[in-house]
Design an enzyme around this catalytic site. Structure first.
Site, PDB file in Angstrom:
ATOM      1  N   PRO A   1       0.790  -1.248   0.000  1.00 53.98           N
ATOM      2  CA  PRO A   1       0.000   0.000   0.000  1.00 53.98           C
ATOM      3  C   PRO A   1       0.815   1.287   0.000  1.00 53.98           C
ATOM      4  CG  PRO A   1       0.066  -0.912   2.206  1.00 53.98           C
ATOM      5  CD  PRO A   1       0.796  -1.893   1.333  1.00 53.98           C
ATOM      6  N   CYS A   2       1.443   1.589  -1.141  1.00 51.66           N
ATOM      7  CA  CYS A   2       2.199   2.828  -1.235  1.00 51.66           C
ATOM      8  C   CYS A   2       1.298   4.053  -1.119  1.00 51.66           C
ATOM      9  CB  CYS A   2       3.002   2.875  -2.528  1.00 51.66           C
ATOM     10  SG  CYS A   2       2.088   2.432  -4.013  1.00 51.66           S
ATOM     11  N   HIS A   3      -0.011   3.876  -1.342  1.00 50.96           N
ATOM     12  CA  HIS A   3      -0.932   5.017  -1.214  1.00 50.96           C
ATOM     13  C   HIS A   3      -1.071   5.469   0.232  1.00 50.96           C
ATOM     14  CE1 HIS A   3      -3.298   1.289  -0.742  1.00 50.96           C
ATOM     15  NE2 HIS A   3      -4.096   1.981   0.047  1.00 50.96           N
TER      16      HIS A   3
END
Length: 283
Positions: free
Chosen positions: A241-243
């Site tokens: 989850p780079c977001h």
């Protein structure tokens, strides 16, 4: 939660429409019309998928939502790891097992790999999925770039690999992914990138951290810019989850597949997080 592929596409269009018009605060009837459903039907389907009403979801898309997340749901990664929130733990209803390629495999740039790919509907628009016999190795979104640039972007990460368009071969793992089942990942990256991606896996759904916190956690507190680059090179966005990585100021920062997609992912997860809390309080 409905898993009808048609509803995947409907919710993707609804999320995109709400995001594009959030400044105008569109009424339920307007959003329902944009996706071709009656207001009552749309309200029911959207609430089943997201966990909250379309009106409440709009609140998660406001410009200051990221700042509120950072103030209220900031994750210290050392604590997250200590409590077992890691790559083998729960990640927005998905259970992931993953392995990293060896340095030799990474240096070979995918030589000898056969990578199959196809397009699928997701809550965030068209989703490109790539996979090998060992697991999903690529996942991207085309809402901002278009399909062909997104495909070329992902293929360029493994320039020596053999690519085959084969949506059917990926149908089963993608169906499991979208329904909250187990997903196997094959990660291809340099050692520093792998460390950053492993840190991202420690951020629980509905919560966020900062690029600086990630840098500190991996033992390179001054490498904030390098961390940002590694975050942007994450080959399986959403699953890793780079977001959930934000600027220290609370700004969204960058996102490889476009800030509207990042905002939609954060809003989706925050809505489901709050819905789960509400259910627990009333249980």
């Amino acid at each position: 939660m409905s898993q009808d592929p048609y509803h995947h596409a409907v919710i993707a269009r609804a999320i995109a429409h709400i995001g594009e018009t959030v400044g105008q605060q569109p009424r339920l009837e307007e959003v329902a019309a944009a996706v071709g459903l009656s207001p009552a039907h749309f309200q029911r389907v959207f609430s089943q998928w997201v966990g909250v009403s379309p009106k409440r979801y709009q609140q998660y898309l406001t410009l200051d939502h990221a700042k509120r997340l950072l103030a209220e749901r900031f994750t210290v990664l050392d604590t997250a790891h200590a409590t077992g929130l890691s790559g083998t733990g729960r990640l927005h209803d998905l259970f992931l097992t993953w392995e990293a390629m060896s340095p030799g495999e990474y240096a070979a740039k995918g030589k000898g790999l056969t990578i199959r790919w196809g397009w699928f509907d997701s809550p965030f628009g068209d989703m490109l999925v790539m996979g090998t016999a060992r697991g999903i190795c690529g996942l991207g979104f085309s809402a901002e770039t278009g399909r062909e640039p997104a495909l070329q972007d992902m293929m360029a990460r493994w320039p020596e690999a053999r690519f085959i368009q084969d949506r059917e071969a990926l149908h089963e793992p993608v169906a499991r992914l979208l329904s909250g089942g187990k997903a196997r990942l094959l990660m291809i990256g340099a050692p520093f990138q792998i460390k950053v991606w492993e840190a991202l896996l420690a951020i629980p759904s509905g919560q966020v951290t900062t690029y600086g916190e990630i840098a500190r956690h991996i033992g390179n507190p001054k490498a904030v810019r390098a961390v940002g680059t590694a975050v942007g090179r994450n080959p399986v966005s959403w699953l890793i989850p780079c977001h959930r990585a934000l600027r220290k100021s609370g700004g969204l920062g960058g996102y490889h597949w476009g800030l509207p997609v990042k905002r939609a992912m954060l809003a989706w997860e925050a809505a489901r997080f709050d819905a789960d809390e509400d259910r627990q309080k009333t249980a």
